[in-house]
Design a protein around this motif. Structure first.
Motif, PDB file in Angstrom:
ATOM      1  N   VAL A  51      30.973  23.516  43.603  1.00 39.50           N
ATOM      2  CA  VAL A  51      31.747  24.751  43.460  1.00 39.50           C
ATOM      3  C   VAL A  51      30.941  25.899  44.056  1.00 39.50           C
ATOM      4  O   VAL A  51      29.763  26.072  43.741  1.00 39.50           O
ATOM      5  CB  VAL A  51      32.065  25.043  41.978  1.00 39.50           C
ATOM      6  CG1 VAL A  51      32.852  26.349  41.850  1.00 39.50           C
ATOM      7  CG2 VAL A  51      32.836  23.886  41.355  1.00 39.50           C
ATOM      8  N   ILE A  52      31.585  26.650  44.930  1.00 42.83           N
ATOM      9  CA  ILE A  52      30.958  27.823  45.539  1.00 42.83           C
ATOM     10  C   ILE A  52      31.777  29.042  45.151  1.00 42.83           C
ATOM     11  O   ILE A  52      32.966  29.133  45.454  1.00 42.83           O
ATOM     12  CB  ILE A  52      30.873  27.692  47.069  1.00 42.83           C
ATOM     13  CG1 ILE A  52      30.021  26.474  47.437  1.00 42.83           C
ATOM     14  CG2 ILE A  52      30.311  28.970  47.683  1.00 42.83           C
ATOM     15  CD1 ILE A  52      29.990  26.166  48.908  1.00 42.83           C
ATOM     16  N   ASP A  53      31.136  29.960  44.454  1.00 43.04           N
ATOM     17  CA  ASP A  53      31.775  31.197  44.016  1.00 43.04           C
ATOM     18  C   ASP A  53      31.489  32.263  45.063  1.00 43.04           C
ATOM     19  O   ASP A  53      30.338  32.572  45.338  1.00 43.04           O
ATOM     20  CB  ASP A  53      31.212  31.603  42.652  1.00 43.04           C
ATOM     21  CG  ASP A  53      32.042  32.666  41.963  1.00 43.04           C
ATOM     22  OD1 ASP A  53      32.437  33.644  42.641  1.00 43.04           O
ATOM     23  OD2 ASP A  53      32.280  32.517  40.754  1.00 43.04           O
ATOM     24  N   VAL A  54      32.544  32.826  45.659  1.00 45.42           N
ATOM     25  CA  VAL A  54      32.369  33.779  46.763  1.00 45.42           C
ATOM     26  C   VAL A  54      32.523  35.234  46.315  1.00 45.42           C
ATOM     27  O   VAL A  54      32.567  36.133  47.146  1.00 45.42           O
ATOM     28  CB  VAL A  54      33.340  33.474  47.927  1.00 45.42           C
ATOM     29  CG1 VAL A  54      33.102  32.090  48.484  1.00 45.42           C
ATOM     30  CG2 VAL A  54      34.790  33.645  47.520  1.00 45.42           C
ATOM     31  N   ARG A  55      32.551  35.465  45.009  1.00 46.60           N
ATOM     32  CA  ARG A  55      32.675  36.838  44.505  1.00 46.60           C
ATOM     33  C   ARG A  55      31.351  37.575  44.636  1.00 46.60           C
ATOM     34  O   ARG A  55      30.310  36.992  44.923  1.00 46.60           O
ATOM     35  CB  ARG A  55      33.111  36.815  43.036  1.00 46.60           C
ATOM     36  CG  ARG A  55      34.489  36.199  42.849  1.00 46.60           C
ATOM     37  CD  ARG A  55      34.864  36.099  41.390  1.00 46.60           C
ATOM     38  NE  ARG A  55      33.924  35.236  40.683  1.00 46.60           N
ATOM     39  CZ  ARG A  55      33.742  35.233  39.377  1.00 46.60           C
ATOM     40  NH1 ARG A  55      34.430  36.052  38.611  1.00 46.60           N
ATOM     41  NH2 ARG A  55      32.861  34.418  38.811  1.00 46.60           N
ATOM     42  N   GLU A  56      31.393  38.870  44.386  1.00 42.50           N
ATOM     43  CA  GLU A  56      30.185  39.690  44.424  1.00 42.50           C
ATOM     44  C   GLU A  56      29.324  39.390  43.193  1.00 42.50           C
ATOM     45  O   GLU A  56      29.801  38.834  42.207  1.00 42.50           O
ATOM     46  CB  GLU A  56      30.552  41.175  44.490  1.00 42.50           C
ATOM     47  CG  GLU A  56      31.259  41.573  45.775  1.00 42.50           C
ATOM     48  CD  GLU A  56      30.451  41.276  47.028  1.00 42.50           C
ATOM     49  OE1 GLU A  56      29.231  41.537  47.043  1.00 42.50           O
ATOM     50  OE2 GLU A  56      31.043  40.779  47.998  1.00 42.50           O
ATOM     51  N   GLN A  57      28.054  39.794  43.247  1.00 40.62           N
ATOM     52  CA  GLN A  57      27.081  39.484  42.194  1.00 40.62           C
ATOM     53  C   GLN A  57      27.564  39.917  40.805  1.00 40.62           C
ATOM     54  O   GLN A  57      27.452  39.161  39.850  1.00 40.62           O
ATOM     55  CB  GLN A  57      25.727  40.133  42.512  1.00 40.62           C
ATOM     56  CG  GLN A  57      24.672  39.914  41.445  1.00 40.62           C
ATOM     57  CD  GLN A  57      24.356  38.449  41.186  1.00 40.62           C
ATOM     58  OE1 GLN A  57      24.235  37.668  42.109  1.00 40.62           O
ATOM     59  NE2 GLN A  57      24.225  38.078  39.927  1.00 40.62           N
ATOM     60  N   GLY A  58      28.097  41.118  40.694  1.00 39.64           N
ATOM     61  CA  GLY A  58      28.549  41.618  39.393  1.00 39.64           C
ATOM     62  C   GLY A  58      29.665  40.765  38.805  1.00 39.64           C
ATOM     63  O   GLY A  58      29.685  40.488  37.605  1.00 39.64           O
ATOM     64  N   GLU A  59      30.589  40.340  39.646  1.00 35.53           N
ATOM     65  CA  GLU A  59      31.695  39.491  39.190  1.00 35.53           C
ATOM     66  C   GLU A  59      31.169  38.123  38.751  1.00 35.53           C
ATOM     67  O   GLU A  59      31.575  37.597  37.723  1.00 35.53           O
ATOM     68  CB  GLU A  59      32.717  39.291  40.308  1.00 35.53           C
ATOM     69  CG  GLU A  59      33.447  40.535  40.748  1.00 35.53           C
ATOM     70  CD  GLU A  59      34.280  40.289  41.983  1.00 35.53           C
ATOM     71  OE1 GLU A  59      35.507  40.270  41.854  1.00 35.53           O
ATOM     72  OE2 GLU A  59      33.689  40.085  43.077  1.00 35.53           O
TER      73      GLU A  59
END
Length: 138
Positions: A51-59
């Motif tokens: 799984v690769i999460d492409v959201r920004e660090q805060g998210e």
């Protein structure tokens, strides 16, 4: 028949909404890269999908799929060489709603990745399905 004549607008509305639902059903069947949270869990468990999460660090810090790697959308093309070792693994991309991860998937397909899946509805759908959330950094 008299009912339909007196209530033609309701019949037309029912026919239009039914047609729209059929179009969406057919369109959704053609795209096998969109997967539900349950399908994602099966892919993770059965095929060792990453799984690769492409959201920004805060998210990402607010909660993500357990063991998800964090690679923000803006870094996908720059870090695709680093991801080369996962080229033969199924990759599940996720974001908040599924839009950014779909765009990231298109970039990875251009880079030669074949087993790309998009978590339909993103983290919102993942949480709604009652799937576990992690706050650990990976």
């Amino acid at each position: 028949m008299e009912f339909l004549q007196q209530n033609w607008y309701w019949a037309a509305l029912a026919a239009a909404s039914g047609s729209w639902l059929m179009v969406e059903l057919i369109r959704g069947r053609g795209d096998k890269s969109q997967i539900s949270p349950v399908e994602a869990t099966l892919l993770i468990n059965r095929e060792d999908a990453i799984v690769i999460d492409v959201r920004e660090q805060g998210e990402y810090a607010q909660g993500h799929v357990p063991n998800a790697r964090h690679i923000p959308m803006g870094d996908i093309s720059r870090r695709s060489a680093e991801m080369e070792k996962w080229k033969n693994h199924p990759l599940i991309l996720c974001c908040a709603s599924g839009a950014r991860s779909a765009a990231a998937g298109a970039q990875l397909r251009k880079a030669g990745f074949e087993k790309i899946y998009n978590l339909r509805g993103g983290m919102a759908e993942w949480e709604k399905a009652g799937q576990p959330i992690s706050r650990k950094r990976k």
